[in-house]
Scaffold this active site. Structure first.
Site, mmCIF file in Angstrom:
data_model
loop_
_atom_site.group_PDB
_atom_site.id
_atom_site.type_symbol
_atom_site.label_atom_id
_atom_site.label_comp_id
_atom_site.label_asym_id
_atom_site.label_seq_id
_atom_site.Cartn_x
_atom_site.Cartn_y
_atom_site.Cartn_z
ATOM 1 N N GLY A 123 -0.418 -3.996 3.953
ATOM 2 C CA GLY A 123 -0.925 -2.370 3.884
ATOM 3 C C GLY A 123 -0.509 -1.431 4.833
ATOM 4 O O GLY A 123 0.591 -0.705 4.324
ATOM 5 N N SER A 124 -0.768 -1.355 5.839
ATOM 6 C CA SER A 124 -0.362 -0.146 6.832
ATOM 7 C C SER A 124 1.031 -0.655 7.342
ATOM 8 O O SER A 124 1.928 0.266 7.816
ATOM 9 C CB SER A 124 -1.134 0.044 7.950
ATOM 10 O OG SER A 124 -2.635 0.106 7.573
ATOM 11 N N GLY A 166 -5.401 -2.666 8.640
ATOM 12 C CA GLY A 166 -5.027 -1.509 9.576
ATOM 13 C C GLY A 166 -4.946 -1.986 11.031
ATOM 14 O O GLY A 166 -4.853 -1.063 11.720
ATOM 15 N N LYS A 170 -7.961 0.886 -5.363
ATOM 16 C CA LYS A 170 -9.132 0.367 -4.863
ATOM 17 C C LYS A 170 -10.483 1.156 -5.141
ATOM 18 O O LYS A 170 -10.625 2.395 -5.193
ATOM 19 C CB LYS A 170 -8.936 0.336 -3.368
ATOM 20 C CG LYS A 170 -8.135 -0.389 -2.654
ATOM 21 C CD LYS A 170 -8.212 -0.276 -1.303
ATOM 22 C CE LYS A 170 -6.875 -1.037 -0.555
ATOM 23 N NZ LYS A 170 -7.016 -2.421 -0.315
ATOM 24 N N ASP A 194 0.851 -1.337 0.048
ATOM 25 C CA ASP A 194 0.093 -0.134 0.003
ATOM 26 C C ASP A 194 0.940 1.024 0.083
ATOM 27 O O ASP A 194 1.852 1.409 0.881
ATOM 28 C CB ASP A 194 -0.941 0.016 1.251
ATOM 29 C CG ASP A 194 -2.050 -0.730 1.342
ATOM 30 O OD1 ASP A 194 -2.156 -1.416 0.171
ATOM 31 O OD2 ASP A 194 -3.000 -0.580 1.981
ATOM 32 N N ARG A 245 -6.725 -20.154 6.494
ATOM 33 C CA ARG A 245 -6.728 -21.485 6.940
ATOM 34 C C ARG A 245 -8.402 -22.074 6.699
ATOM 35 O O ARG A 245 -8.401 -23.079 6.347
ATOM 36 C CB ARG A 245 -6.581 -21.565 8.424
ATOM 37 C CG ARG A 245 -5.200 -21.847 8.925
ATOM 38 C CD ARG A 245 -5.404 -22.205 10.416
ATOM 39 N NE ARG A 245 -3.922 -22.075 10.866
ATOM 40 C CZ ARG A 245 -2.844 -23.029 10.827
ATOM 41 N NH1 ARG A 245 -3.334 -24.265 10.194
ATOM 42 N NH2 ARG A 245 -1.699 -22.956 11.257
ATOM 43 N N GLY A 280 -3.213 -7.279 8.157
ATOM 44 C CA GLY A 280 -2.710 -7.335 9.383
ATOM 45 C C GLY A 280 -1.097 -7.773 9.410
ATOM 46 O O GLY A 280 -0.522 -8.153 10.373
#
Lengths: 213, 301
Positions: free
Chosen positions: B242-243, B160, B88, B31, B172, B221
């Site tokens: 991402g973050s 996030g 996005k 990101d 999973r 995450g």
């Protein structure tokens, strides 16, 4: 990931008796597809991520992927220099898309600091057709592999902009742009035969590997 | 369509759409919110960047409606890097998707990280030449997105947060449900299709091949090299971060380390080596502490 195939069956498609060991550079990209195609021809196909894994192979395939990433990782993990030496000593190699870029002598529009292996005497341009919406499939005439034309898949593909004296052009688009080349034991295509069911380029490459061994 | 003169040229086929995702395998998609960050990501070894206005951690912190990015920002990022650029669109917002296609992005993420524009329908992705990636928390959701034309799936995780537990749960769940399908007989697959709320043909194909017909990445995450390697060992084809990168102390170093750990996901020595001295990871929020309405993974169905 299984490092080697358990089944070493002789292929009806590749002449000769002994099994060929063919590495596939497995740093990033669609290396699993190449491993599967090569195994389908009866080769002992092995992923290569470390320098020592270059020692026992009869030829190497450099897959499609992101050339900037494959280049970076091959240098960081010490593969680039031994691979360059092996190619200079005649190790047969086949590159598809990013692999063609990796094999080239010069990248016309690489990112800052991007290097190539300098084996094929060609200049290449990355993403030569535009963005992903310009990616396409087309039937290509390839005399070296015969009839019928090959259905070729181009994904953000490169083209060959300069062809060296020792390099043979194997296929061009109708507008003349070069998309498949050969130089001695080296083979490169802008497109991805590993993404289709027509694997004549891999067979052509395995014939080179066998002849060079 | 000025690309070639060949009369039999086909654009926007499933094979070229799914094919680009195949080329991203074993890689990290990062990101970025500025052209400078995009450059840093490319230099660190990202296979692609996701252009957006705010990373999920900021969307979460600032609240409000999150939408498609400003076209100027997307243009700036597209022109700053040579690797593929994704962007996005809101769930169901097919006009944002039309705009992104006109901007020549390489992939559209119909993403639960933005505020949904339609709580009933997703975008009919077959109408586009540009390929789409969509999030999924389970196999049925993945197959419904593929039915609508998604050319790539990412497990959702909880964006996030820097908490990898939801990403683990979703990958999973998807791989576990694929394994269950593989053991079913043909007559059981009809019921499985009903239970998964997905077309029988697609369910039968997954049962026969043991994998999705498109590439499966994970997201949501991932904050450390070990997180990325965990996703790869659990069967992901690659990782979205991402973050986790630009909310950390040393983005350049962390980005490069996550790239290396994704390639050598099965080599603990390499992962140990690249995990040293990365500085602060993003602070993070435990998903368990998030009130249910703030959980992004529950958007989309």
């Amino acid at each position: 990931m299984s490092p080697t195939s358990l089944h070493r069956t002789a292929s009806p498609n590749v002449a000769g008796s002994d099994t060929l060991t063919v590495g596939v550079l497995a740093l990033q990209g669609d290396f699993r597809e190449h491993l599967a195609v090569l195994r389908g021809f009866g080769a002992d196909a092995v992923p290569v991520r470390r320098p020592e894994e270059l020692d026992s192979i009869d030829g190497i395939v450099i897959p499609g992927g992101e050339s900037t990433v494959i280049d970076k990782l091959s240098r960081i993990f010490g593969l680039a220099e031994p691979l360059k030496r092996a190619l200079a000593e005649g190790l047969p190699a086949y590159g598809t898309c990013a692999g063609l870029i990796m094999l080239s002598a010069r990248i016309v529009d690489g990112i800052e600091g991007q290097e190539s292996l300098g084996a094929l005497d060609i200049d290449v341009r990355r993403n030569a057709f535009g963005s992903q919406t310009d990616s396409f499939e087309v039937d290509l005439k390839v005399p070296a592999i015969g009839e019928p034309p090959l259905h070729a898949v181009f994904i953000r593909a490169p083209v060959v902009e300069r062809v060296g004296d020792e390099v043979k052009t194997l296929a061009t688009l109708r507008d003349g742009r070069v998309v498949a080349v050969e130089q001695g034991n080296l083979l490169g295509t802008s497109f991805h035969p590993e993404m289709t069911d027509d694997h004549r380029f891999h067979r052509y490459f395995l014939d080179k590997v066998r002849a060079a061994r | 369509m000025t690309i070639t003169n060949d009369s039999n040229t086909e654009l926007g086929t499933s094979r070229v759409k799914r094919g680009l995702a195949e080329m991203l395998k074993g890689g990290v998609i990062m990101d970025v919110v500025t052209a400078d960050q995009a450059k840093i990501a490319e230099d660190a070894g990202a296979v692609a960047v996701m252009a957006l206005e705010r990373v999920p951690a900021d969307i979460r912190a600032q609240g409000g409606v999150a939408r498609m990015s400003d076209p100027d920002l997307i243009d700036a990022i597209v022109s700053s890097v040579s690797i593929p650029v994704m962007a996005k669109a809101r769930i169901g917002h097919f006009v944002e998707a039309q705009v992104l296609q006109a901007l020549k992005v390489d992939y559209i993420d119909e993403s639960e990280v933005l505020s949904p524009a339609d709580y009933v329908n997703h975008i009919d992705k077959w109408q586009f030449n540009v390929p789409f990636v969509c999030g999924a928390t389970n196999l049925g959701e993945a197959l419904r997105r593929i039915t609508e034309g998604a050319a790539m799936i990412r497990s959702k995780g909880e964006a996030g947060t820097g908490d990898v537990s939801e990403a683990t749960k979703h990958i999973r769940t998807i791989t576990g449900q694929i394994n269950e399908l593989k053991s079913k007989t043909k007559d059981e697959l009809y019921v499985a299709a009903k239970e998964l709320q997905a077309p029988y043909e697609l369910v039968a194909e997954v049962a026969a091949t043991g994998k999705l017909p498109v590439v499966l990445f994970t997201a949501g995450g991932v904050a450390t090299p070990a997180d990325a390697a965990l996703m790869m060992q659990l069967g992901a084809d690659g990782v979205f971060v991402g973050s986790g990168i630009f909310k950390s102390g040393n983005p350049e170093r962390r980005a490069a380390a996550i790239v290396k750990a994704t390639t050598f996901y099965d080599d603990a020595e390499v992962i140990a080596d690249v995990s040293r001295g990365l500085g602060e990871a993003m602070v993070g929020i435990n998903v368990a502490d998030l009130a249910a309405p703030h959980r992004l993974a529950e958007r989309g169905w």
